[in-house]
Design an enzyme around this catalytic site. Structure first.
Site, mmCIF file in Angstrom:
data_model
loop_
_atom_site.group_PDB
_atom_site.id
_atom_site.type_symbol
_atom_site.label_atom_id
_atom_site.label_comp_id
_atom_site.label_asym_id
_atom_site.label_seq_id
_atom_site.Cartn_x
_atom_site.Cartn_y
_atom_site.Cartn_z
ATOM 1 N N HIS A 11 20.628 28.944 45.320
ATOM 2 C CA HIS A 11 20.648 27.660 44.630
ATOM 3 C C HIS A 11 21.314 26.580 45.479
ATOM 4 O O HIS A 11 22.517 26.654 45.752
ATOM 5 C CB HIS A 11 21.420 27.855 43.316
ATOM 6 C CG HIS A 11 21.530 26.635 42.479
ATOM 7 N ND1 HIS A 11 22.736 26.141 42.038
ATOM 8 C CD2 HIS A 11 20.585 25.808 41.990
ATOM 9 C CE1 HIS A 11 22.518 25.076 41.294
ATOM 10 N NE2 HIS A 11 21.234 24.846 41.258
ATOM 11 N N HIS A 53 21.184 16.663 45.652
ATOM 12 C CA HIS A 53 21.118 16.944 44.214
ATOM 13 C C HIS A 53 21.316 15.704 43.343
ATOM 14 O O HIS A 53 20.483 15.365 42.505
ATOM 15 C CB HIS A 53 22.162 18.006 43.836
ATOM 16 C CG HIS A 53 22.185 18.309 42.375
ATOM 17 N ND1 HIS A 53 22.951 17.594 41.472
ATOM 18 C CD2 HIS A 53 21.517 19.218 41.637
ATOM 19 C CE1 HIS A 53 22.752 18.057 40.254
ATOM 20 N NE2 HIS A 53 21.889 19.053 40.327
HETATM 21 O O1 G3P Z 1 17.499 26.318 39.238
HETATM 22 C C1 G3P Z 1 17.453 25.056 38.754
HETATM 23 C C2 G3P Z 1 18.758 24.385 38.819
HETATM 24 O O2 G3P Z 1 18.952 23.936 40.111
HETATM 25 C C3 G3P Z 1 18.818 23.257 37.851
HETATM 26 O O3 G3P Z 1 20.037 22.651 37.780
HETATM 27 O O4 G3P Z 1 21.508 20.767 38.192
HETATM 28 O O5 G3P Z 1 21.480 22.640 39.749
HETATM 29 O O6 G3P Z 1 19.600 21.074 39.700
HETATM 30 P P1 G3P Z 1 20.671 21.743 38.922
HETATM 31 CA CA CA Z 2 18.311 22.059 41.372
#
Ligand code: G3P
Ligand code: CA
Length: 241
Positions: A11, A53
């Site tokens: 992630h 992000h």
């Molecule tokens: O796996 C999806 C996740 O990345 C969504 O949340 O806020 O980390 O983009 P975020």
């Molecule tokens: Ca994400």
């Protein structure tokens, strides 16, 4: 539904150990053995797709203000690593173009469309086509309209909808739109939910995995994958299983 290999998706890279959405974090994820990485994308003021992000640069760089108010040159002058640790000073905000060149075909890329800036989906798809990595990409978003646009401009791409709880209405919309995956919040994933979605031929991929207990719960529920900041721990658990 046919059983596929579990997707251990780093992630924002191995973001527990290196600054999120930088080459340092993605390189580390691949060194740990991950074959899936998650990437957030935004558009710059001059129409380039960048990997970050937040919709502002403040948290993860030494700059300030909205991403969309900066040109690519301005963003690339920012330090995207020092906030995380001095050893990461000098990391830059990658362009999606550079990221695809570096990792395209070496890992499956789960590209999350952030925000609804006009042109973001189209430009992202154009870059995927430039590198011919369509089968190695899944487009995800919390935004239904971004996924609908992806289906319109690139019906060949795999798509996943990030949701909280997959209500009956959401499942119906997912099927009607022809999406490939439904991505529930990890704490809501149960064996019953996985079976219900598998019966509809949907891939079940969780997000929001905050700790190892939840990580194990998602694997044990029979889901098909999850994003996780610590891919090393997930890969080790999968080895054990
Ligand atoms: O796996 C999806 C996740 O990345 C969504 O949340 O806020 O980390 O983009 P975020
Ligand atoms: Ca994400």
């Amino acid at each position: 539904m046919q059983k596929r290999a579990f997707m251990a998706i780093a992630h924002r890279g191995a973001s527990e150990y290196a600054p999120e959405n930088t080459f340092a974090a993605y390189d580390l994820a691949l060194r740990m053995g991950a074959t899936h990485i998650e990437i957030d994308v935004h558009l710059t003021s001059d129409g380039e797709v960048v990997v970050i992000h937040d919709d502002r640069v403040d948290r993860t760089t030494d700059g300030s203000g909205p991403v969309a108010a900066h040109t690519l040159a301005e963003l690339q002058a920012l330090d995207a690593g020092a906030w995380f640790g001095r050893e990461f000073a000098g990391q830059r905000i990658p362009t999606l173009d550079d990221l695809l060149e570096r990792y395209g075909g070496r890992a499956h890329l789960h590209i999350e469309i952030k925000g609804s800036t006009p042109g973001l989906v189209e430009r992202t798809v154009a870059l995927i086509r430039k590198y011919g990595v369509e089968v190695h990409v899944t487009i995800t978003s919390f935004l239904r309209e971004a996924l609908a646009e992806t289906r319109r401009v690139a019906p060949d791409l795999s798509t996943g909808w990030l949701v909280g709880e997959p209500t009956d209405e959401i499942v119906e919309q997912t099927l009607a739109m022809g999406l490939t995956q439904l991505c529930p919040r990890a704490d809501l994933v149960t064996p019953e939910l996985v079976t219900r979605l598998h019966d509809k031929d949907l891939v079940v991929r969780a997000w929001g995995v905050s700790d190892e207990a939840l990580m194990r719960k998602v694997v044990d529920a029979g889901a098909d994958g999850m994003t996780v900041n610590f891919p090393d721990k997930l890969l080790a658990y999968m080895e054990e299983e």
